[in-house]
Motif scaffolding. Structure first.
Motif, mmCIF file in Angstrom:
data_model
loop_
_atom_site.group_PDB
_atom_site.id
_atom_site.type_symbol
_atom_site.label_atom_id
_atom_site.label_comp_id
_atom_site.label_asym_id
_atom_site.label_seq_id
_atom_site.Cartn_x
_atom_site.Cartn_y
_atom_site.Cartn_z
ATOM 1 N N ALA A 44 -14.329 28.762 -28.378
ATOM 2 C CA ALA A 44 -14.048 27.498 -27.690
ATOM 3 C C ALA A 44 -15.334 26.736 -27.406
ATOM 4 O O ALA A 44 -15.396 25.508 -27.573
ATOM 5 C CB ALA A 44 -13.293 27.782 -26.389
ATOM 6 N N SER A 45 -16.354 27.449 -26.967
ATOM 7 C CA SER A 45 -17.632 26.801 -26.673
ATOM 8 C C SER A 45 -18.242 26.201 -27.932
ATOM 9 O O SER A 45 -18.765 25.081 -27.911
ATOM 10 C CB SER A 45 -18.589 27.816 -26.042
ATOM 11 N N ALA A 46 -18.171 26.948 -29.037
ATOM 12 C CA ALA A 46 -18.723 26.444 -30.295
ATOM 13 C C ALA A 46 -17.969 25.211 -30.771
ATOM 14 O O ALA A 46 -18.563 24.259 -31.291
ATOM 15 C CB ALA A 46 -18.676 27.540 -31.356
ATOM 16 N N GLN A 47 -16.644 25.219 -30.576
ATOM 17 C CA GLN A 47 -15.836 24.073 -30.975
ATOM 18 C C GLN A 47 -16.173 22.842 -30.137
ATOM 19 O O GLN A 47 -16.303 21.727 -30.668
ATOM 20 C CB GLN A 47 -14.351 24.414 -30.841
ATOM 21 N N ASP A 48 -16.330 23.045 -28.835
ATOM 22 C CA ASP A 48 -16.690 21.927 -27.952
ATOM 23 C C ASP A 48 -18.058 21.355 -28.335
ATOM 24 O O ASP A 48 -18.249 20.132 -28.359
ATOM 25 C CB ASP A 48 -16.714 22.392 -26.498
ATOM 26 N N LEU A 49 -18.997 22.239 -28.619
ATOM 27 C CA LEU A 49 -20.331 21.791 -29.004
ATOM 28 C C LEU A 49 -20.290 21.017 -30.309
ATOM 29 O O LEU A 49 -20.966 19.988 -30.464
ATOM 30 C CB LEU A 49 -21.265 22.997 -29.127
#
Length: 627
Positions: free
Chosen positions: A565-570
């Motif tokens: 999720a963090s990678a997608q948001d970034l």
């Protein structure tokens, strides 16, 4: 005066006609990728600067917006690569709570143990435990193999990206040579467009910076300063990739031990630079591939190895833990086996706490142990030889502490504690400036996989190392780390499969309906806290993490989901930044039909005005000739 007007108007017509040609070229290339809007600069000319002349054809290029575009292009390639693989990795672990996910396999196994404890005499319940145990081992193995497949894919992608980046560098060098040799403004502008497009394409692979030269060429460097192109001279990039990566394949600066490929820059003079070792690549798809292969995926592998080790040792090990009293303690090491590490908690002279990890081996007593392969990468780590038998444990541990001091060679303070005694009571004391706070060890109880039902203790080797010989898992370092890749090798003990009654019976005279072993197995999986390595990234990156096997599994699932999720948001944020940079560059350097049409109207008006001047000058000459 009419002759001057005639000449001036004629020059004006020529300049206006040339400007219309530039506008026409801009409109024709409105959709051409990489095309930068052209401009024509007119200059004063003629006697007394009374006339006009065409200047040079230029490009409406904003250097700042172009630099930002390349920076964001590099960043977007990096975040996209990370996000895509993180998403694939998250899918390997499964949807939290589902029966097909990793935590679902652990929960199903725990439920079967609970059902067995409710009816220990039931053969179907015993068979279900074996089946669920096998399913759990298979699930861990499948995910671990998937992780290694992703690592191999990252290795292959690094190879492909290096080849493509090398092609961009060669094209940029060729265009540099053409730009430097070209005097025609229009041709030069076209070449500059092509070169800028190649530079932007290159920035998707790695972060670059450019330095313009007086002859029109450009030098290309990595963001860290390694020169890749100097005029028409290229530093070649190469990648010595591996076809398939094993769990123990890792990057090192030593080519003889390195198990993965590296990116090498070879200068025209023959010098070679390892761009990974020098940290020269910091963004772009190459940086993403390096991070995925060498950091993110190995950490996922370590999580699975730690989980597999936890599953095996939770049901086979006896946990020993003793707090110090008056600066000393006695630890029972009966049954100690190679790999059953002893952790001694210490207080340093400056008041900090640090662990000393002593790893029993049956080999070289002076062998160095990589702390990263233990539960605490920040600990002191040293092996000691137990081949002399239990009575020598204290003496061998004392020798190991001395060897640790000699190995570190005064580079850092080392524990000045003592050890003495035999297996049943090895005493650790702190007569110096270091204080012993406590010690612990997980000691594998079975002596062989076949020891399943006659030892009189609830511990059993339900899971073993399917390394061909089917050995106990003890965490041994003889000859290498047994932990590395254990997730691919964990399997259910064939002796238990052949005799499921051993899930209940653990004495030579079992009592009917005895739930001691089923209760122990269930509690070991769901309630007993084990120490998991900081290298797994669970609970922090500098301290070991304690939880039950079931709890650790849930934390793994949560960590993978959060990482994806963090990678997608970034990545989404970076895509917005890239879109903004593209819009800014297009507004400064792209072709606007409205603007060009407005320019065209102005040029038409100017052309008509110059033509009127010519007509007036002609009429004046005609009148003069009639006089």
């Amino acid at each position: 005066m009419s002759f001057n007007a005639l000449n001036t108007a004629t020059a004006g017509l020529r300049v206006t006609q040339a400007s219309i040609g530039v506008v026409s070229q801009n409109i024709a290339n409105v959709g051409t990728t990489g095309y930068v809007k052209r401009t024509l600069t007119s200059v004063a000319g003629g006697i007394g600067n009374a006339g006009v002349a065409t200047g040079t054809i230029g490009r409406a290029l904003d250097a700042a917006s172009l630099k930002q575009l390349r920076l964001e292009t590099s960043g977007a390639a990096y975040t996209s690569g990370i996000a895509d693989l993180r998403s694939q990795l998250d899918k390997l672990f499964g949807t939290p709570g589902s029966s097909t996910a990793l935590d679902g396999a652990v929960n199903n196994f725990a439920l079967s143990l609970q059902e067995l404890a409710a009816d220990p005499t039931s053969p179907p319940a015993r068979s279900t435990v074996v089946d669920r145990a096998a399913a759990l081992a298979a699930k861990i193995t499948d995910i671990a193999e998937g992780v290694q497949d992703l690592r191999s894919a990252a290795e292959a992608q690094l190879s492909n990206d290096t080849i493509e980046a090398n092609g961009f560098l060669s094209s940029i060098a060729d265009l540099n040579a053409k730009v430097a040799a070209t005097t025609d403004p229009a041709t030069r502008a076209n070449l500059l467009d092509q070169r800028d497009q190649k530079l932007t394409g290159l920035s998707a692979f790695l972060d670059i910076q450019t330095v313009p030269q007086k002859d029109g060429s450009v030098s290309v460097l990595t963001g860290s300063g390694v020169t890749l192109v100097e005029r028409n001279i290229v530093t070649a990039l190469s990648f010595d990739g591996r076809s398939t990566l094993s769990p123990d394949a890792a990057y090192t600066t030593d080519p003889t031990t390195r198990g993965v490929g590296t990116i090498t820059a070879t200068t025209p003079g023959g010098a070679k630079i390892d761009l990974i070792a020098s940290n020269a690549i910091r963004s772009g798809s190459l940086a993403a591939g390096i991070e995925l292969r060498d950091t993110i995926l190995p950490q996922a592998q370590r999580q699975l190895d730690d989980l597999a080790a936890g599953v095996a040792r939770s049901v086979s090990d006896r946990q020993e833990a003793v707090a110090a009293t008056g600066g000393s303690l006695a630890l029972d090491l009966t049954g100690l086996k190679p790999g059953n590490a002893i952790t001694v908690a210490l207080r340093t002279p400056d008041g900090a706490t640090r662990n000393l990890i002593l790893v029993p081996t049956s080999g070289d007593p002076s062998a160095a142990i990589d702390p990263a392969q233990t539960n605490d990468a920040n600990a002191f780590a040293q092996s000691f030889d137990i081949s002399g038998g239990p009575s020598t444990y204290g003496a061998r541990i004392a020798e190991a502490i001395t060897a640790l001091s000699a190995r570190l060679g005064g580079t850092q303070p080392v524990p000045d504690i003592t050890a003495s005694g035999g297996a049943a009571a090895v005493t650790f004391a702190s007569p110096g400036n270091w204080e012993v706070l406590g010690a612990s060890a997980g000691i594998t109880v079975p002596n062989a996989p076949e020891d399943t039902s006659a030892q009189g203790v609830p511990q059993m080797a339900l899971f073993i190392d399917g390394n061909g010989s089917g050995s106990l898992f003890t965490g041994s370092f003889d000859p290498g780390s047994q932990l590395t890749g254990f997730a691919q090798r964990i399997t259910v003990n064939p002796a238990v499969v052949a005799k499921t009654s051993s899930l209940v019976n653990f004495t030579t005279s079992p009592q009917t309906g005895d739930t001691t072993r089923p209760d122990f197995l269930y509690d070991a999986l769901t309630k007993t806290n084990l120490t998991f390595s900081a290298a797994s990234g669970i609970g922090g990156v500098r301290a070991p993490f304690s939880d039950s096997v079931q709890g650790f599994t849930q934390r793994i699932i949560d960590a993978q989901g959060a990482g994806a999720a963090s990678a997608q948001d970034l990545d989404e944020g970076q895509r917005i930044a890239l879109s903004t940079a593209q819009g800014r560059f297009a507004s400064e350097s792209g072709v606007s039909i409205d603007e060009e049409m407005s320019n065209l109207i102005q040029l038409q008006t100017a052309y008509n005005a110059n033509a009127r001047v010519l007509t007036a000058a002609r009429d004046m000459l005609d009148t003069l000739m009639r006089i």
